[in-house]
Design an enzyme around this catalytic site. Structure first.
Site, short mmCIF file in Angstrom:
data_model
loop_
_atom_site.label_atom_id
_atom_site.label_comp_id
_atom_site.label_asym_id
_atom_site.label_seq_id
_atom_site.Cartn_x
_atom_site.Cartn_y
_atom_site.Cartn_z
N TYR A 183 17.11 1.65 -32.72
CA TYR A 183 18.30 2.63 -32.62
C TYR A 183 19.40 1.62 -33.15
O TYR A 183 19.76 0.89 -32.26
CB TYR A 183 18.54 3.23 -31.48
CG TYR A 183 19.80 4.06 -31.12
CD1 TYR A 183 20.20 5.13 -31.95
CD2 TYR A 183 20.43 3.49 -30.42
CE1 TYR A 183 21.31 5.61 -32.01
CE2 TYR A 183 21.89 4.06 -30.22
CZ TYR A 183 22.22 5.18 -30.99
OH TYR A 183 23.55 5.74 -30.89
N LYS B 38 10.60 -19.64 -44.21
CA LYS B 38 9.74 -19.45 -43.04
C LYS B 38 8.54 -18.95 -43.45
O LYS B 38 8.47 -17.75 -43.60
CB LYS B 38 10.72 -18.85 -41.78
CG LYS B 38 12.08 -19.62 -41.55
CD LYS B 38 12.86 -18.54 -40.63
CE LYS B 38 13.53 -17.23 -41.43
NZ LYS B 38 14.45 -16.68 -40.58
N GLY C 187 5.81 -18.84 -41.49
CA GLY C 187 4.73 -18.38 -40.20
C GLY C 187 4.00 -19.64 -39.78
O GLY C 187 4.44 -21.02 -39.89
N ALA D 260 11.12 -15.36 -33.24
CA ALA D 260 10.56 -16.77 -33.63
C ALA D 260 11.46 -17.17 -35.01
O ALA D 260 11.99 -18.46 -34.98
CB ALA D 260 9.27 -16.72 -34.13
N GLY D 261 11.71 -16.44 -35.82
CA GLY D 261 12.48 -16.77 -37.19
C GLY D 261 13.84 -16.96 -36.98
O GLY D 261 14.48 -17.92 -37.38
N ASP D 262 14.63 -16.23 -35.99
CA ASP D 262 15.82 -16.31 -35.56
C ASP D 262 16.13 -17.82 -34.97
O ASP D 262 16.95 -18.44 -34.89
CB ASP D 262 16.46 -15.45 -34.71
CG ASP D 262 16.01 -13.77 -35.29
OD1 ASP D 262 16.25 -13.73 -36.50
OD2 ASP D 262 15.73 -13.01 -34.69
#
Length: 280
Positions: A110, A221, A223, A251-253
């Site tokens: 949201y 990125k 993984g 994880a990416g951030d």
């Protein structure tokens, strides 16, 4: 130590961990654990930078509600400067429900106050005395998205370097001013899904080549396959660290925070990639 301004979304994540089967309409499933944590890509990146010791300021919007107060208290405990955050205004703080397993996650969001931030909330004065501007969730920030090219151009004219993580595009269009923004972007952090969608190829090396514009360093990125960028036409790649995967949310951030922390210190690219992988 260079100082970073993060401009973007603040919301809370309700993380449901370890489902046995993914929920479908008309059925109820159980999960193994639950956590309420600070969410949103930009805020998670800011927290990562702060934990690594990079001074961080934040500009964003939150509602004057329990979710907003929770997020700001969490960020404040890390020493993030929140003086530029706009509170209230009849808005509700955004909420994301993350349904996760060790292999992947699905998100339901949201937007709330996330979509209300605009370029006017990030005037030149908000960037004074800072060295770098980072933003994430390009496609979710509906109010800011039209202003991204101008915002990043203003930042660079003021002497700041810039970085961007688009996140996923729910519309599937992968445009909305992104190409114009990238011309004002020093670092771009797509994951493998985003890179493929933007370039039309599943080959990360080719995807990196197709996004070259003479301005932007693209850091992919990948993984479990680590991370990759190009340097003078040559690929620079580091593997992922072998760990037991519990939850991939953020994880990416977190990778972005690790990479940017070392990049701002002028470290070699391979060191930036390694810390990014470690933090992710």
């Amino acid at each position: 130590m260079k100082r970073v301004l993060c401009a973007g979304e603040i919301n809370v994540d309700l993380v449901l961990q370890g489902y046995t089967e993914f929920p479908v309409p008309g059925k109820e499933v159980l999960v193994q654990d639950f956590a309420m944590v600070l969410g949103s890509a930009t805020a998670i990146m800011a927290m990562g930078l702060a934990r690594l010791g990079t001074p961080v300021s934040f500009v964003g919007r939150v509602g004057d509600d329990v979710w907003g107060r929770y997020c700001l208290e969490d960020m404040g405990r890390r020493g993030i400067d929140l003086s530029r955050v706009v509170r209230g205004g009849g808005l509700k703080t955004g909420v994301t429900v993350s349904i996760t397993s060790p292999s992947d996650r699905a998100l339901v969001t949201y937007l709330g106050a996330i979509s209300a931030l605009t370029g006017a909330d990030v005037p030149d004065a908000a960037m004074a005395g800072l060295d770098h501007l980072h933003a994430s969730s390009f496609f979710f920030q509906e109010g800011l998205r039209p202003d991204f090219p101008d915002l990043f151009a203003r930042a660079r004219r003021a002497g700041l370097t810039t970085s961007l993580d688009t996140g996923f595009d729910p519309s599937g269009q992968w445009d909305g001013g992104l190409r114009e923004t990238l011309r004002e972007t020093d670092l771009f952090f797509p994951n493998e899904v985003e890179l493929a969608a933007l370039t039309g190829t599943d080959d990360p090396a080719e995807g990196l080549r197709r996004l070259e514009n003479g301005t932007t360093r693209v850091v992919a990125k990948l993984g479990r396959n680590g991370a990759m960028t190009r340097d003078g036409g040559e690929l620079v790649h580091v593997p992922a660290y072998p760990v037991e995967t519990i939850d991939t949310t953020g994880a990416g951030d977190s990778f972005n925070a690790g990479f940017l922390h070392r990049w701002l210190q002028g470290a070699p690219l391979v060191e930036c990639l390694r810390l990014g992988a470690a933090v992710g």
